[in-house]
Design a protein around this motif. Structure first.
Motif, PDB file in Angstrom:
ATOM      1  N   SER A  11      53.415  33.503  45.856  1.00  9.91           N
ATOM      2  CA  SER A  11      53.455  34.583  44.869  1.00  9.91           C
ATOM      3  C   SER A  11      54.476  35.635  45.262  1.00  9.91           C
ATOM      4  CB  SER A  11      52.076  35.218  44.718  1.00  9.91           C
ATOM      5  OG  SER A  11      51.190  34.322  44.097  1.00  9.91           O
ATOM      6  N   VAL A  12      54.547  35.960  46.543  1.00  8.65           N
ATOM      7  CA  VAL A  12      55.527  36.945  47.006  1.00  8.65           C
ATOM      8  C   VAL A  12      56.947  36.419  46.799  1.00  8.65           C
ATOM      9  CG1 VAL A  12      56.413  38.143  49.050  1.00  8.65           C
ATOM     10  CG2 VAL A  12      53.952  38.065  48.620  1.00  8.65           C
ATOM     11  N   LYS A  13      57.154  35.151  47.049  1.00 14.71           N
ATOM     12  CA  LYS A  13      58.468  34.547  46.792  1.00 14.71           C
ATOM     13  C   LYS A  13      58.810  34.636  45.309  1.00 14.71           C
ATOM     14  CE  LYS A  13      58.457  31.072  50.472  1.00 14.71           C
ATOM     15  NZ  LYS A  13      58.409  29.618  50.739  1.00 14.71           N
ATOM     16  N   ASP A  14      57.817  34.397  44.450  1.00 17.46           N
ATOM     17  CA  ASP A  14      58.028  34.469  43.012  1.00 17.46           C
ATOM     18  C   ASP A  14      58.370  35.896  42.582  1.00 17.46           C
ATOM     19  OD1 ASP A  14      57.987  33.269  40.354  1.00 17.46           O
ATOM     20  OD2 ASP A  14      56.142  34.427  40.051  1.00 17.46           O
ATOM     21  N   ILE A  15      57.686  36.871  43.164  1.00 17.23           N
ATOM     22  CA  ILE A  15      57.975  38.280  42.860  1.00 17.23           C
ATOM     23  C   ILE A  15      59.411  38.612  43.244  1.00 17.23           C
ATOM     24  CG2 ILE A  15      57.467  40.664  43.537  1.00 17.23           C
ATOM     25  CD1 ILE A  15      54.506  39.766  43.822  1.00 17.23           C
ATOM     26  N   ALA A  16      59.824  38.196  44.434  1.00 16.64           N
ATOM     27  CA  ALA A  16      61.183  38.485  44.902  1.00 16.64           C
ATOM     28  C   ALA A  16      62.230  37.798  44.026  1.00 16.64           C
ATOM     29  CB  ALA A  16      61.334  38.051  46.357  1.00 16.64           C
ATOM     30  N   ILE A  52      59.962  43.780  35.836  1.00 19.13           N
ATOM     31  CA  ILE A  52      59.780  43.574  37.274  1.00 19.13           C
ATOM     32  C   ILE A  52      58.421  44.110  37.709  1.00 19.13           C
ATOM     33  CG2 ILE A  52      60.574  44.307  39.564  1.00 19.13           C
ATOM     34  CD1 ILE A  52      63.454  44.289  38.400  1.00 19.13           C
ATOM     35  N   ALA A  53      58.098  45.325  37.288  1.00 19.69           N
ATOM     36  CA  ALA A  53      56.832  45.943  37.695  1.00 19.69           C
ATOM     37  C   ALA A  53      55.624  45.186  37.151  1.00 19.69           C
ATOM     38  CB  ALA A  53      56.797  47.395  37.226  1.00 19.69           C
ATOM     39  N   THR A  54      55.683  44.781  35.901  1.00 19.30           N
ATOM     40  CA  THR A  54      54.568  44.049  35.292  1.00 19.30           C
ATOM     41  C   THR A  54      54.358  42.705  35.963  1.00 19.30           C
ATOM     42  OG1 THR A  54      54.984  45.113  33.170  1.00 19.30           O
ATOM     43  CG2 THR A  54      53.672  43.104  33.128  1.00 19.30           C
ATOM     44  N   HIS A  55      55.450  41.996  36.207  1.00 21.89           N
ATOM     45  CA  HIS A  55      55.358  40.692  36.861  1.00 21.89           C
ATOM     46  C   HIS A  55      54.771  40.838  38.270  1.00 21.89           C
ATOM     47  CE1 HIS A  55      56.413  36.527  37.697  1.00 21.89           C
ATOM     48  NE2 HIS A  55      56.914  36.937  38.853  1.00 21.89           N
ATOM     49  N   ALA A  56      55.251  41.842  39.007  1.00 19.94           N
ATOM     50  CA  ALA A  56      54.745  42.065  40.365  1.00 19.94           C
ATOM     51  C   ALA A  56      53.261  42.426  40.347  1.00 19.94           C
ATOM     52  CB  ALA A  56      55.551  43.162  41.054  1.00 19.94           C
ATOM     53  N   GLU A  69      45.957  34.012  35.258  1.00 23.39           N
ATOM     54  CA  GLU A  69      46.051  34.858  34.072  1.00 23.39           C
ATOM     55  C   GLU A  69      44.741  34.989  33.320  1.00 23.39           C
ATOM     56  OE1 GLU A  69      49.301  33.865  31.578  1.00 23.39           O
ATOM     57  OE2 GLU A  69      50.726  33.821  33.234  1.00 23.39           O
ATOM     58  N   ASP A  70      43.775  34.134  33.598  1.00 20.23           N
ATOM     59  CA  ASP A  70      42.494  34.205  32.904  1.00 20.23           C
ATOM     60  C   ASP A  70      41.568  35.222  33.545  1.00 20.23           C
ATOM     61  OD1 ASP A  70      42.117  32.782  35.230  1.00 20.23           O
ATOM     62  OD2 ASP A  70      40.676  31.374  34.364  1.00 20.23           O
ATOM     63  N   PHE A  71      42.112  36.111  34.380  1.00 21.22           N
ATOM     64  CA  PHE A  71      41.326  37.111  35.089  1.00 21.22           C
ATOM     65  C   PHE A  71      40.450  37.949  34.171  1.00 21.22           C
ATOM     66  CE2 PHE A  71      41.062  41.471  36.799  1.00 21.22           C
ATOM     67  CZ  PHE A  71      40.256  41.213  37.878  1.00 21.22           C
ATOM     68  N   ASP A  72      40.994  38.376  33.028  1.00 27.36           N
ATOM     69  CA  ASP A  72      40.265  39.248  32.123  1.00 27.36           C
ATOM     70  C   ASP A  72      39.190  38.537  31.325  1.00 27.36           C
ATOM     71  OD1 ASP A  72      41.719  41.453  32.951  1.00 27.36           O
ATOM     72  OD2 ASP A  72      43.301  41.104  31.470  1.00 27.36           O
ATOM     73  N   GLU A  73      39.231  37.228  31.315  1.00 33.79           N
ATOM     74  CA  GLU A  73      38.241  36.467  30.556  1.00 33.79           C
ATOM     75  C   GLU A  73      36.959  36.299  31.372  1.00 33.79           C
ATOM     76  OE1 GLU A  73      39.828  32.749  29.308  1.00 33.79           O
ATOM     77  OE2 GLU A  73      41.612  33.651  28.433  1.00 33.79           O
ATOM     78  N   ILE A  74      35.852  36.334  30.703  1.00 35.96           N
ATOM     79  CA  ILE A  74      34.566  36.141  31.356  1.00 35.96           C
ATOM     80  C   ILE A  74      34.130  34.698  31.132  1.00 35.96           C
ATOM     81  CG2 ILE A  74      32.136  36.804  31.373  1.00 35.96           C
ATOM     82  CD1 ILE A  74      33.021  39.558  30.373  1.00 35.96           C
ATOM     83  N   ASP A  75      33.835  34.022  32.239  1.00 35.89           N
ATOM     84  CA  ASP A  75      33.409  32.628  32.146  1.00 35.89           C
ATOM     85  C   ASP A  75      31.933  32.521  31.857  1.00 35.89           C
ATOM     86  OD1 ASP A  75      35.943  31.688  32.598  1.00 35.89           O
ATOM     87  OD2 ASP A  75      35.680  31.669  34.763  1.00 35.89           O
TER      88      ASP A  75
END
Length: 75
Positions: A11-16, A52-56, A69-75
């Motif tokens: 993820s850090v590599k992707d951010i960079a 950049i900020a949103t992606h990070a 990305e499904d963080f906001d969804e309730i299972d």
């Protein structure tokens, strides 16, 4: 799902990578400003910076929670 160091590194590599790609857009927008198109240049810089900020932030949320990305969804 807990913290996974290997995923965190990816993820850090992707951010960079994203930041470097978007910084090229920022330089291009600065060129617009130098050519006299201040409005378009500033708009481009702000847009790229926000991307950049949103992606990070999204990637850091994934690292911290171990969820995608499904963080906001309730299972």
């Amino acid at each position: 799902m807990g913290f996974n160091p290997r995923d965190a590194i990816e993820s850090v590599k992707d951010i960079a990578t994203n930041a470097v790609e978007r910084s090229a857009d920022i330089v291009d927008s600065a060129g617009h400003i130098l050519k006299g198109d201040v409005s378009a240049g500033v708009e481009g810089i702000v847009s790229s910076s926000m991307h950049i900020a949103t992606h990070a932030a999204d990637k850091i949320k994934e690292i911290a929670t171990g969820r995608g990305e499904d963080f906001d969804e309730i299972d």
